[in-house]
Design an enzyme around this catalytic site. Structure first.
Site, PDB file in Angstrom:
ATOM      1  N   HIS A  21      -6.978  -5.949   2.100  1.00  0.00           N
ATOM      2  CA  HIS A  21      -5.884  -5.338   2.839  1.00  0.00           C
ATOM      3  C   HIS A  21      -5.310  -6.415   3.761  1.00  0.00           C
ATOM      4  O   HIS A  21      -6.069  -7.059   4.496  1.00  0.00           O
ATOM      5  CB  HIS A  21      -6.386  -4.199   3.728  1.00  0.00           C
TER       6      HIS A  21
ATOM      7  N   ASP B 105       0.853  -1.195   0.000  1.00  0.00           N
ATOM      8  CA  ASP B 105       0.000   0.000   0.000  1.00  0.00           C
ATOM      9  C   ASP B 105       0.887   1.243   0.000  1.00  0.00           C
ATOM     10  O   ASP B 105       1.905   1.309   0.692  1.00  0.00           O
ATOM     11  CB  ASP B 105      -0.919  -0.010   1.231  1.00  0.00           C
TER      12      ASP B 105
ATOM     13  N   HIS C 157     -10.130  -5.674  -3.433  1.00  0.00           N
ATOM     14  CA  HIS C 157      -8.806  -5.916  -2.845  1.00  0.00           C
ATOM     15  C   HIS C 157      -8.941  -6.306  -1.396  1.00  0.00           C
ATOM     16  O   HIS C 157      -9.835  -5.838  -0.696  1.00  0.00           O
ATOM     17  CB  HIS C 157      -7.902  -4.684  -2.984  1.00  0.00           C
TER      18      HIS C 157
HETATM   19  P1  5GP Z   1      -9.694   1.199   0.021  1.00  0.00           P
HETATM   20  O1  5GP Z   1      -9.770   2.565   0.629  1.00  0.00           O
HETATM   21  O2  5GP Z   1     -10.373   1.171  -1.332  1.00  0.00           O
HETATM   22  O3  5GP Z   1     -10.148   0.074   0.905  1.00  0.00           O
HETATM   23  O4  5GP Z   1      -8.154   0.906  -0.204  1.00  0.00           O
HETATM   24  C1  5GP Z   1      -7.435   1.498  -1.230  1.00  0.00           C
HETATM   25  C2  5GP Z   1      -5.990   1.522  -0.799  1.00  0.00           C
HETATM   26  O5  5GP Z   1      -5.216   1.788  -1.946  1.00  0.00           O
HETATM   27  C3  5GP Z   1      -5.660   2.577   0.246  1.00  0.00           C
HETATM   28  O6  5GP Z   1      -5.141   1.956   1.413  1.00  0.00           O
HETATM   29  C4  5GP Z   1      -4.619   3.440  -0.449  1.00  0.00           C
HETATM   30  O7  5GP Z   1      -3.578   3.884   0.404  1.00  0.00           O
HETATM   31  C5  5GP Z   1      -4.096   2.546  -1.543  1.00  0.00           C
HETATM   32  N1  5GP Z   1      -3.645   3.230  -2.737  1.00  0.00           N
HETATM   33  C6  5GP Z   1      -4.228   4.296  -3.348  1.00  0.00           C
HETATM   34  N2  5GP Z   1      -3.531   4.660  -4.442  1.00  0.00           N
HETATM   35  C7  5GP Z   1      -2.477   3.806  -4.518  1.00  0.00           C
HETATM   36  C8  5GP Z   1      -1.398   3.673  -5.454  1.00  0.00           C
HETATM   37  O8  5GP Z   1      -1.256   4.425  -6.429  1.00  0.00           O
HETATM   38  N3  5GP Z   1      -0.505   2.683  -5.201  1.00  0.00           N
HETATM   39  C9  5GP Z   1      -0.615   1.841  -4.124  1.00  0.00           C
HETATM   40  N4  5GP Z   1       0.323   0.898  -3.984  1.00  0.00           N
HETATM   41  N5  5GP Z   1      -1.634   1.934  -3.239  1.00  0.00           N
HETATM   42  C10 5GP Z   1      -2.537   2.900  -3.440  1.00  0.00           C
END
Ligand code: 5GP
Ligand code: ZN
Length: 151
Positions: free
Chosen positions: A139, A67, A137
Site C-alpha cells: 500500500h 485502491d 502488495h
Molecule cells: P489488504 O487488506 O489485503 O492489505 O489490501 C487489499 C486492498 O485491496 C484493500 O485496501 C482494498 O480496498 C483493495 N481492493 C479490494 N478489492 C479491490 C478491487 O477490486 N480493485 C481495487 N483497485 N482494489 C481493491
C-alpha cells in the site's frame, strides 16, 4: 554464495518433510514464474486485465493501481505480476523483484507529488495483519498526515 553452496545450505537446512514441502513450493514458484495466475486471485485477474482497475504503472514484473476504497488522498497498490501470497513467502531470490517493487513505489510517490511531504508503504500479512487479498502488495498511502501505530 555460489549456486553449489546455496544448494548445499538448503540441503542442510531441510529435513525430509521440509524437503518435500520445498519441492512443492519450488513447483508452485515455477508455475508462477511461468506466468500462471493463482486461481481465484483478484490481483492476478487485475494483472491479467480481466478485472478492471485504474492502472498507474505497468511493466513486465510490477503493476500499480489505485485502491478501490482509498484510505488517504493517494492510495495505490503495488504488486508483483507473479503471484506471491504475501511477504511471508519471500526468499532471498526475490531480492531483485523487491528492489524493483520499491523503486516503482518511489517513482510513484514522486509522480503523485507526495515524496517530499512523506508517505507510507505498508504490506499486511495474514488475517491478524489485516490482509484481505492474498497476493503480495504494497500500500502506498500519502497526501495527509498518517498516525502511528496503525490500528
Ligand atoms: P489488504 O487488506 O489485503 O492489505 O489490501 C487489499 C486492498 O485491496 C484493500 O485496501 C482494498 O480496498 C483493495 N481492493 C479490494 N478489492 C479491490 C478491487 O477490486 N480493485 C481495487 N483497485 N482494489 C481493491
Ligand atoms: Zn495472485
Amino acid at each position: 554464495m555460489s549456486a553449489a553452496e546455496s544448494g548445499q545450505a538448503a540441503g542442510e537446512a531441510a529435513g525430509a518433510g521440509e524437503a518435500a514441502a520445498a519441492g512443492e513450493a519450488a513447483a508452485a514458484g515455477e508455475a508462477a514464474a511461468a506466468g500462471e495466475a493463482a486461481a481465484d486471485c483478484l490481483f492476478c485477474r487485475i494483472a491479467a486485465g480481466s478485472v478492471r482497475a485504474t492502472i498507474v504503472h505497468d511493466d513486465d514484473r510490477v503493476m500499480a493501481f489505485r485502491d478501490i476504497a482509498p484510505r488517504a488522498p493517494t492510495h495505490l497498490l503495488i504488486i508483483p505480476r507473479r503471484h506471491i501470497d504475501s511477504a511471508l513467502e519471500l526468499t532471498e531470490a526475490d531480492g531483485p523483484l523487491l528492489g524493483h517493487l520499491f523503486a516503482v513505489a518511489a517513482d510513484l510517490a514522486r509522480s503523485e507529488g507526495i515524496a517530499a511531504g512523506g508517505y507510507r508503504l505498508v504490506t499486511n500479512i495474514g488475517d491478524r495483519g489485516g490482509q484481505t487479498v492474498h497476493h503480495l502488495h504494497l500500500h502506498l498511502l500519502g497526501g495527509r498526515s498518517l498516525g502511528w501505530p496503525p490500528g
